[in-house]
Design an enzyme around this catalytic site. Structure first.
Site, PDB file in Angstrom:
ATOM      1  N   GLU A  23    -103.482 110.086  -0.309  1.00  0.00           N
ATOM      2  CA  GLU A  23    -102.263 110.040  -1.140  1.00  0.00           C
ATOM      3  C   GLU A  23    -101.150 109.237  -0.476  1.00  0.00           C
ATOM      4  O   GLU A  23     -99.971 109.547  -0.628  1.00  0.00           O
ATOM      5  CB  GLU A  23    -101.743 111.450  -1.460  1.00  0.00           C
ATOM      6  CG  GLU A  23    -102.584 112.227  -2.425  1.00  0.00           C
ATOM      7  CD  GLU A  23    -103.005 111.404  -3.612  1.00  0.00           C
ATOM      8  OE1 GLU A  23    -102.230 110.536  -4.052  1.00  0.00           O
ATOM      9  OE2 GLU A  23    -104.127 111.616  -4.086  1.00  0.00           O
TER      10      GLU A  23
HETATM   11  C1  FAD Z   1    -111.512 112.084   2.380  1.00  0.00           C
HETATM   12  C2  FAD Z   1    -110.774 111.016   1.617  1.00  0.00           C
HETATM   13  C3  FAD Z   1    -110.512 111.203   0.270  1.00  0.00           C
HETATM   14  C4  FAD Z   1    -109.861 110.206  -0.457  1.00  0.00           C
HETATM   15  N1  FAD Z   1    -109.687 110.354  -1.817  1.00  0.00           N
HETATM   16  C5  FAD Z   1    -109.252 109.275  -2.537  1.00  0.00           C
HETATM   17  C6  FAD Z   1    -109.262 109.308  -3.970  1.00  0.00           C
HETATM   18  O1  FAD Z   1    -109.628 110.316  -4.578  1.00  0.00           O
HETATM   19  N2  FAD Z   1    -108.876 108.197  -4.645  1.00  0.00           N
HETATM   20  C7  FAD Z   1    -108.473 107.071  -4.012  1.00  0.00           C
HETATM   21  O2  FAD Z   1    -108.138 106.107  -4.681  1.00  0.00           O
HETATM   22  N3  FAD Z   1    -108.426 107.005  -2.656  1.00  0.00           N
HETATM   23  C8  FAD Z   1    -108.811 108.079  -1.904  1.00  0.00           C
HETATM   24  N4  FAD Z   1    -108.817 108.026  -0.536  1.00  0.00           N
HETATM   25  C9  FAD Z   1    -108.323 106.828   0.114  1.00  0.00           C
HETATM   26  C10 FAD Z   1    -107.003 107.059   0.844  1.00  0.00           C
HETATM   27  O3  FAD Z   1    -105.957 107.227  -0.078  1.00  0.00           O
HETATM   28  C11 FAD Z   1    -106.805 105.888   1.806  1.00  0.00           C
HETATM   29  O4  FAD Z   1    -107.751 106.060   2.842  1.00  0.00           O
HETATM   30  C12 FAD Z   1    -105.408 105.824   2.365  1.00  0.00           C
HETATM   31  O5  FAD Z   1    -104.485 105.507   1.367  1.00  0.00           O
HETATM   32  C13 FAD Z   1    -105.275 104.800   3.489  1.00  0.00           C
HETATM   33  O6  FAD Z   1    -105.920 103.592   3.171  1.00  0.00           O
HETATM   34  P1  FAD Z   1    -106.969 102.966   4.223  1.00  0.00           P
HETATM   35  O7  FAD Z   1    -107.910 104.041   4.589  1.00  0.00           O
HETATM   36  O8  FAD Z   1    -107.486 101.730   3.661  1.00  0.00           O
HETATM   37  O9  FAD Z   1    -106.087 102.688   5.504  1.00  0.00           O
HETATM   38  P2  FAD Z   1    -105.205 101.397   5.755  1.00  0.00           P
HETATM   39  O10 FAD Z   1    -104.427 101.080   4.545  1.00  0.00           O
HETATM   40  O11 FAD Z   1    -106.052 100.353   6.359  1.00  0.00           O
HETATM   41  O12 FAD Z   1    -104.200 101.964   6.855  1.00  0.00           O
HETATM   42  C14 FAD Z   1    -104.553 102.096   8.244  1.00  0.00           C
HETATM   43  C15 FAD Z   1    -103.272 102.441   9.025  1.00  0.00           C
HETATM   44  O13 FAD Z   1    -102.317 101.393   8.855  1.00  0.00           O
HETATM   45  C16 FAD Z   1    -101.106 101.913   8.322  1.00  0.00           C
HETATM   46  N5  FAD Z   1    -100.578 100.938   7.365  1.00  0.00           N
HETATM   47  C17 FAD Z   1    -101.229 100.286   6.382  1.00  0.00           C
HETATM   48  N6  FAD Z   1    -100.396  99.453   5.731  1.00  0.00           N
HETATM   49  C18 FAD Z   1     -99.184  99.602   6.291  1.00  0.00           C
HETATM   50  C19 FAD Z   1     -97.892  99.009   6.069  1.00  0.00           C
HETATM   51  N7  FAD Z   1     -97.700  98.115   5.090  1.00  0.00           N
HETATM   52  N8  FAD Z   1     -96.876  99.399   6.865  1.00  0.00           N
HETATM   53  C20 FAD Z   1     -97.060 100.313   7.823  1.00  0.00           C
HETATM   54  N9  FAD Z   1     -98.250 100.896   8.099  1.00  0.00           N
HETATM   55  C21 FAD Z   1     -99.297 100.537   7.344  1.00  0.00           C
HETATM   56  C22 FAD Z   1    -101.480 103.225   7.656  1.00  0.00           C
HETATM   57  O14 FAD Z   1    -100.373 104.122   7.625  1.00  0.00           O
HETATM   58  C23 FAD Z   1    -102.594 103.720   8.560  1.00  0.00           C
HETATM   59  O15 FAD Z   1    -102.061 104.391   9.660  1.00  0.00           O
HETATM   60  C24 FAD Z   1    -109.423 109.037   0.218  1.00  0.00           C
HETATM   61  C25 FAD Z   1    -109.668 108.882   1.579  1.00  0.00           C
HETATM   62  C26 FAD Z   1    -110.339 109.846   2.273  1.00  0.00           C
HETATM   63  C27 FAD Z   1    -110.618 109.616   3.739  1.00  0.00           C
END
Ligand code: FAD
Length: 605
Positions: free
Chosen positions: A443
């Site tokens: 989220e």
């Molecule tokens: C168990 C699980 C359930 C999930 N359920 C859903 C779901 O139902 N539907 C759905 O759509 N998604 C879902 N997700 C996805 C989840 O919302 C994302 O994993 C999350 O938003 C982070 O995206 P990412 O994993 O690609 O990390 P990234 O976006 O790659 O982020 C990695 C790190 O970089 C930081 N970061 C990234 N961009 C920036 C920025 N611009 N400025 C500062 N810091 C930044 C983040 O805070 C984080 O610490 C789920 C994930 C998991 C693990």
């Protein structure tokens, strides 16, 4: 008898003595209810959760999910309680009964959720996630869409999800590539791959309705060009009957650190070119619409953190009352002195009181937000509505990220209270910690919430919303000063609030200057200090209510509870809040080190 999941007396205190939830009975919508009915519903939720849901919590973790022939199967023990959740109508408590809801106030639904969600987060989510999808349909759908989907989603008969994330589009949702092409019949052909989709597939519901973010051919790049579609797993005919499978496939599930019984799916949409979706709302309005669900989900995720912490605290305090180990420190030299329960040891008491302060502070904070929702919906004056809407917008990222973070911290502390037993699977706290960690990530990560707070929320209405929050805290401190015993605590809260105002001004100005990178490097610490000061506000407010009760001759059975409230506020304000002042100093100091260090300077190359 020792309680589990949530402290009943504390919940009653917050509902009726602190937040005065009975006042909602004056609103026309709640005229048919009374306090007795509220209490009955909560008591039923508690009995149901303890009897039917909690026993499946550890088993769900141990057994996990199976994925065979493209289908996800949940643990067998989930099937009956899932049906019971639906039969008991525990899914959409605040919604209109015409659509399958119960028409309850938000705070009563929170109390119910403490048990239903707390009993087994993964299990209850399969039935409850349809609510968010349903809310978007209710607010933005056509009448035909409401007739087809709403009741089934609100009642949990059909599952709901949210499909945003793609491999290259995580925090940056605007980078998504899932496409939508309009068909002559008005439906859209959807094609794309989504990952990490919670409850994307499972064998508990005959159908799952996926809200999918996709870009209509020719729409602008980025978030501005995103639309949202309702994509059923099984197509729903115009008469409501189920049609053909809709070319929505689960291609795999993730092995995770926790929430082992909740499916996290990779989803392929339209690999055979036959996936159809219905546009929800207008083209390119997808992010705006999805934010309705995301804001609800963000509050839900903060609730998850708090809820796990509440259970972990009760397990830890009950364990500490029973585990005999070591002599009383005052008798350390007396070899004949008996061993005592670990709750006698000052260091264990410190850990427990730290946990209690955060759990109770978070409970008050979350119910305060719940009461803002009820006021927003039922107070007719537009300026009052705008006030509560502003507060909710400001507080949402704090509920999400602070409660997720502190919820996890409390679970970790619970493991420490147990000692070695906390680390092994025979006891429940390690599972709570593993399950709860995700709250800081999905989220929108905590970092993204902190950016939202600093970039968008702090300056809302030229800072007036933030200032009105500070005023509420100052008023609570002024009220506490009516009680002599609380004056020193009230003075400390006043100082913390005015320091928070200065810190916000400083970081807010930096965020709009060439120093913006430095400001954003301090955004999460700023969110944390806002959360800490809110905790101090909530706990002092609790202490004022309690002192008043004690002064007016509280019943004997309540004395320990009220005295405990005052000690908890004192502990937080005298031992945690000074650290918060230090954190505020560090934000004001605005070190650029995190920004200036070169990428090579991080080492490890
Ligand atoms: C168990 C699980 C359930 C999930 N359920 C859903 C779901 O139902 N539907 C759905 O759509 N998604 C879902 N997700 C996805 C989840 O919302 C994302 O994993 C999350 O938003 C982070 O995206 P990412 O994993 O690609 O990390 P990234 O976006 O790659 O982020 C990695 C790190 O970089 C930081 N970061 C990234 N961009 C920036 C920025 N611009 N400025 C500062 N810091 C930044 C983040 O805070 C984080 O610490 C789920 C994930 C998991 C693990």
């Amino acid at each position: 008898m020792a309680q589990v999941l949530a402290d009943r007396r504390d919940m009653e205190f917050v509902l009726y003595e602190q937040m005065k939830t009975e006042e909602v009975l004056a609103f026309e919508k709640f005229a048919g209810f009374n306090r007795k009915m509220f209490d009955m519903i909560i008591a039923e939720a508690r009995t149901f959760a303890v009897k039917e849901l909690l026993p499946t919590y550890a088993e769900g973790d141990r057994i996990g999910l199976t994925f065979e022939n493209g289908e996800v199967k949940v643990p067998e023990c989930f099937h009956r309680p899932h049906e019971l959740i639906i039969e008991g109508e525990w899914t959409s408590l605040t919604e209109n009964p015409d659509w399958g809801g119960q028409g309850l106030p938000v705070n009563i639904s929170m109390a119910v959720a403490e048990y239903i969600v707390g009993g087994n987060y993964c299990l209850s989510n399969y039935a409850r996630m349809g609510h968010g999808t349903g809310k978007m349909v209710e607010l933005f759908g056509t009448q035909a869409q409401k007739d087809l989907f709403l009741k089934k989603l609100y009642t949990g008969v059909w599952g709901g999800t949210m499909l945003l994330t793609e491999p290259q589009a995580g925090s940056d949702v605007g980078a998504l590539t899932t496409s939508a092409v309009k068909n002559p019949d008005g439906t859209y052909t959807i094609k794309g791959d989504k990952i990490f989709i919670t409850n994307g597939d499972h064998d508990l519901s005959e159908n799952i309705i996926h809200p999918v973010l996709a870009r209509i051919e020719g729409s602008p790049a980025g978030t501005k060009g995103i639309s949202i579609f309702l994509v059923p797993k099984i197509w729903v005919n115009e008469d409501g009957s189920l049609g053909e499978p809709n070319d929505v496939a689960c291609t795999g599930i993730e092995e995770k650190m926790g929430i082992h019984a909740m499916s996290t799916c990779s989803m392929s949409l339209g690999s055979k070119g036959k996936c159809r979706g219905l546009l929800l709302g207008a083209p390119n309005e997808g992010m705006h619409i999805m934010f309705v669900m995301m804001n609800e989900a963000r509050l839900g995720v903060g609730f998850q953190g708090f809820n796990s912490a509440s259970a972990a605290y009760l397990y830890a305090v009950n364990y500490a009352r029973e585990r005999i180990q070591g002599r009383d420190i005052e008798k350390f030299a007396d070899k004949e002195a008996p061993s005592v329960p670990i709750i006698h040891h000052p260091d264990v008491r410190r850990m427990l009181l730290w946990m209690k302060a955060h759990v109770e502070g978070m409970r008050s904070f979350i119910y305060y937000v719940g009461s803002c929702f009820d006021k927003l919906e039922h107070i007719p004056e537009e300026d009052v509505k705008a006030h509560y809407q502003g507060l909710l917008d400001l507080l949402t990222p704090i509920v999400k990220a602070y409660c997720a973070q502190r919820g996890f911290d409390v679970c970790i502390q619970a493991i420490q209270v147990y000692g070695g037993y906390g680390y092994i699977k025979d006891y429940p706290v390690e599972q709570l910690a593993r399950d709860c960690k995700i709250a800081s990530i999905y989220e929108g990560t905590d970092g993204i919430q902190a950016m939202d707070l600093l970039a968008r929320k702090l300056g809302m209405q030229k800072g007036r919303v933030f200032m009105s929050l500070l005023e509420k805290m100052q008023q609570a401190a002024a009220r506490a000063k009516a009680f002599e015993s609380l004056v020193p605590l009230a003075v400390r809260l006043e100082k913390a609030v005015s320091r928070l105002g200065e810190t916000a001004m400083h970081i807010g100005q930096n965020a709009m200057s060439p120093e913006l990178k430095t400001a954003f490097a301090h955004a999460f610490p700023f969110l944390e200090v806002m959360g800490d000061v809110i905790m101090a506000w909530m706990l002092l407010w609790r202490a004022s209510v309690s002192q008043e009760k004690l002064d007016n001759g509280a019943k004997k059975k309540d004395m320990h509870f009220y005295e405990g409230q005052i000690k908890t506020a004192e502990f937080f304000i005298r031992t945690v809040l000074p650290v918060t002042f230090g954190k505020m100093d560090s934000i004001m100091d605005a070190s650029k080190s995190a920004v200036e260090i070169s990428e090579t300077g991080f080492g490890g190359l």
